[in-house]
Design an enzyme around this catalytic site. Structure first.
Site, PDB file in Angstrom:
ATOM      1  CB  THR A  16      -0.921  -0.004   1.254  1.00 48.77           C
ATOM      2  OG1 THR A  16      -1.853  -1.063   1.106  1.00 48.77           O
ATOM      3  CG2 THR A  16      -1.665   1.299   1.427  1.00 48.77           C
ATOM      4  CG  ASP A  64      -1.134  -6.552  -2.552  1.00 46.67           C
ATOM      5  OD1 ASP A  64      -2.032  -5.706  -2.568  1.00 46.67           O
ATOM      6  OD2 ASP A  64      -1.009  -7.398  -1.636  1.00 46.67           O
ATOM      7  CB  THR A  96       0.323  -3.971   6.186  1.00 48.01           C
ATOM      8  OG1 THR A  96      -0.926  -4.091   5.497  1.00 48.01           O
ATOM      9  CG2 THR A  96       0.797  -2.532   6.195  1.00 48.01           C
ATOM     10  CG  ASP A  97      -2.517  -7.715   3.412  1.00 53.00           C
ATOM     11  OD1 ASP A  97      -2.993  -7.213   4.448  1.00 53.00           O
ATOM     12  OD2 ASP A  97      -3.026  -7.556   2.288  1.00 53.00           O
ATOM     13  NE  ARG A 255      -1.883 -21.394  11.938  1.00 56.26           N
ATOM     14  CZ  ARG A 255      -1.879 -20.094  11.692  1.00 56.26           C
ATOM     15  NH1 ARG A 255      -2.498 -19.266  12.513  1.00 56.26           N
ATOM     16  NH2 ARG A 255      -1.283 -19.613  10.628  1.00 56.26           N
ATOM     17  CD  GLN A 289      -6.503 -23.649  17.079  1.00 58.13           C
ATOM     18  OE1 GLN A 289      -7.543 -23.270  17.599  1.00 58.13           O
ATOM     19  NE2 GLN A 289      -6.456 -24.715  16.322  1.00 58.13           N
ATOM     20  CB  CYS A 290      -3.685 -19.181  23.051  1.00 58.30           C
ATOM     21  SG  CYS A 290      -4.782 -20.470  23.610  1.00 58.30           S
TER      22      CYS A 290
END
Ligand code: ASP
Length: 496
Positions: A16, A64, A96-97, A255, A289-290
């Site tokens: 971006t 991107d 940023t992604d 995960r 996953q936490c």
């Protein structure tokens, strides 16, 4: 002292921060990434500079960040390698992604990094928007990448600088799709707070490394990210991923729930166990996953089984860091899947990515048992105690017996076992007062073979140091009963 300021190399990748509306007459049209010349032309701070030298480099195509992948990480790493001696630091302008993945990957690829590498981007670009965060983020990142110009300490890490935060890249998570404070580091303190001043948290930055800088360029692409969820055992996805003729992953990030648990459905577990143990072997690394906390394999029955089939413990790695660490580790031919190889690389700290390192030291003894007829067994090490640690940094040490079965003195009665450290084979144990006494343990009878562990932390802290030879002895304290096992190892958990 060398006072020459070599300046900063800015590496443009797109995102971006480098995007403009596709239709120049319609600012609402979808944004596309512009090429480097266009970007520089519209970025006066880079054109005019900040009073020190700026060099420029770019990816072969500006993208991107959704389209950035391992081949581009290698390109970025090579640009840094080729220019390493010529600059004080490096700024990477990035979307940023996937910035967290790139930052994490570079942290493992740029080994023994002694200079700042700062990734930044923006939620709104300065290229055509007066209200933006791109310009501020770029200027702040340049300041961090050039400690000689700004007087802040050298931070020899791959970092993400965004909004008011400077974060260790391999600890970061993108938390906000729109906000100017887009990243967080939930398990490690921020490296600096950015406001009118840049306040560096010096106690938390990595030390300048001793070894020479080198670049790991290879990455294994054949990896998957496997998220368990309620119902996963019924839909065949594990068969598809781990037992397919057309697709054979080399590695998988698993995960898991909470402290590393996954469903215990037998078919499902067997599928994972086969994939993890049989050729072609899938190296699996377990993460939580936490957002907070860490995996503790063996804490619950549900994760004990994972430890038994060779799951690598990802402790408190972010899933993103675990994935790229796996890609880097699997592609490194020097790392074998054994104690000193890939497993060790994955379970120990390489670039500040995890709070605990796990060292495993197998004992060379064959399968054996302890019974009233043979009440004593000694595990002598055939190698030195691994790791670098002070006794106070040992979070825990476990003597683990794999494939172990306990038969109590009577039904439902626990077996009592004394454990000693450093007892020579002809030395009589001298009881709980002895410094060699590691504890008396009560182990309930087991129906199936599982992992039985003895917490030998205190004795290890007291008696052993890294690089020494160790031994542990088991002595049956109950009059009857039996303990049998297949193999044994020492697991050391060291605070980083
Ligand atoms: N899709 C964009 C990218 O990652 C988003 C951004 O940069 O903020 O390149």
């Amino acid at each position: 002292m060398n006072t020459e300021n070599k300046g900063v190399l800015v590496i443009y990748t797109g995102g971006t921060i480098g995007s403009m509306p596709k239709d120049p007459n319609d600012t609402a049209s979808p944004q596309v990434v512009v090429d480097w010349n266009d970007f520089l032309d519209r970025t006066s701070v880079l054109k005019e500079g900040l009073g020190y030298r700026l060099g420029f480099a770019k990816l072969s195509v500006a993208l991107d960040s959704c389209d950035i992948g391992p081949e581009h990480w290698t390109e970025m790493a090579e640009i840094i390698e080729n220019n390493y001696d010529d600059y004080e630091g490096f700024v990477i302008l990035h979307g940023t992604d996937t910035m967290v993945y790139t930052a994490s990957a570079l942290s493992f690829m740029l080994a023994n990094l002694a200079k700042p590498v700062v990734l930044t981007g923006s939620q709104r670009t300065h290229l055509f928007q007066a209200r933006n965060d791109g310009l501020q983020n770029t200027i702040t990142s340049l300041s961090i990448a050039n400690p000689k110009a700004t007087g802040i300490p050298v931070i020899p890490e791959v970092m993400i600088c965004f909004g008011t935060d400077l974060l260790r890249g391999n600890r970061s998570k993108k938390k906000d799709a729109n906000g100017y404070i887009a990243y967080e580091s939930p398990k490690y303190p921020n490296l600096a707070k950015i406001g009118a001043n840049i306040e560096v948290n010096e106690a938390r930055i990595l030390p300048i490394p001793d070894g020479a800088f080198f670049v790991r360029k290879n990455l294994e692409l054949n990896v998957i990210d496997f998220n368990v969820f309620p119902g996963v055992v019924h839909n065949g996805v594990a068969d598809l991923l781990f037992d397919s003729k057309s697709f054979t992953p080399k590695g998988a990030v698993v995960r898991a729930y909470g402290a590393g648990n996954i469903p215990t459905d037998e078919k499902f577990l067997a599928r994972l166990a086969n994939a993890s143990q049989n050729d072609p072997k899938v190296t699996m690394i377990n993460v939580t996953q936490c957002t907070q906390g860490r995996v503790e394999l063996g804490l619950y029955e549900t994760s004990n089984k994972l430890l038994a089939f060779g799951m690598v413990s990802g402790t408190d790695l972010t899933p993103e860091a675990a994935m790229v660490k796996l890609m880097v580790g699997l592609a490194d031919e020097d790392l074998q899947y054994d104690q000193v190889g890939l497993r060790n690389f994955l379970q120990t700290n390489q670039a500040g990515e995890q709070s605990t390192s796990i060292y495993e030291m197998p004992f060379p003894t064959p399968a054996a048992n302890l019974s009233s007829g043979k009440p004593r067994f000694r595990f002598p090490a055939d190698r030195d105690l691994p790791g670098t640690w002070e006794p106070s940094e040992l979070e825990g040490v476990q003597l683990r017996l794999y494939g172990a079965k306990v038969t109590g003195p009577a039904e439902d009665e626990a077996l009592e076992i004394d454990v000693y450290a450093n007892l020579s084979s002809n030395e009589e144990p001298s009881g709980p007062e002895s410094t060699k006494f590691a504890g008396r343990f009560r182990k309930a009878p087991t129906a199936d073979a599982s992992i039985i562990s003895f917490d030998v932390t205190a004795a290890t802290r007291r008696l052993f140091r890294p690089g020494q030879r160790s031994s542990f002895s088991l002595i049956l304290a109950s009059e009857k009963g039996d303990l049998e096992w297949q193999r044994a190892e020492l697991g050391l958990f060291v605070k980083e």
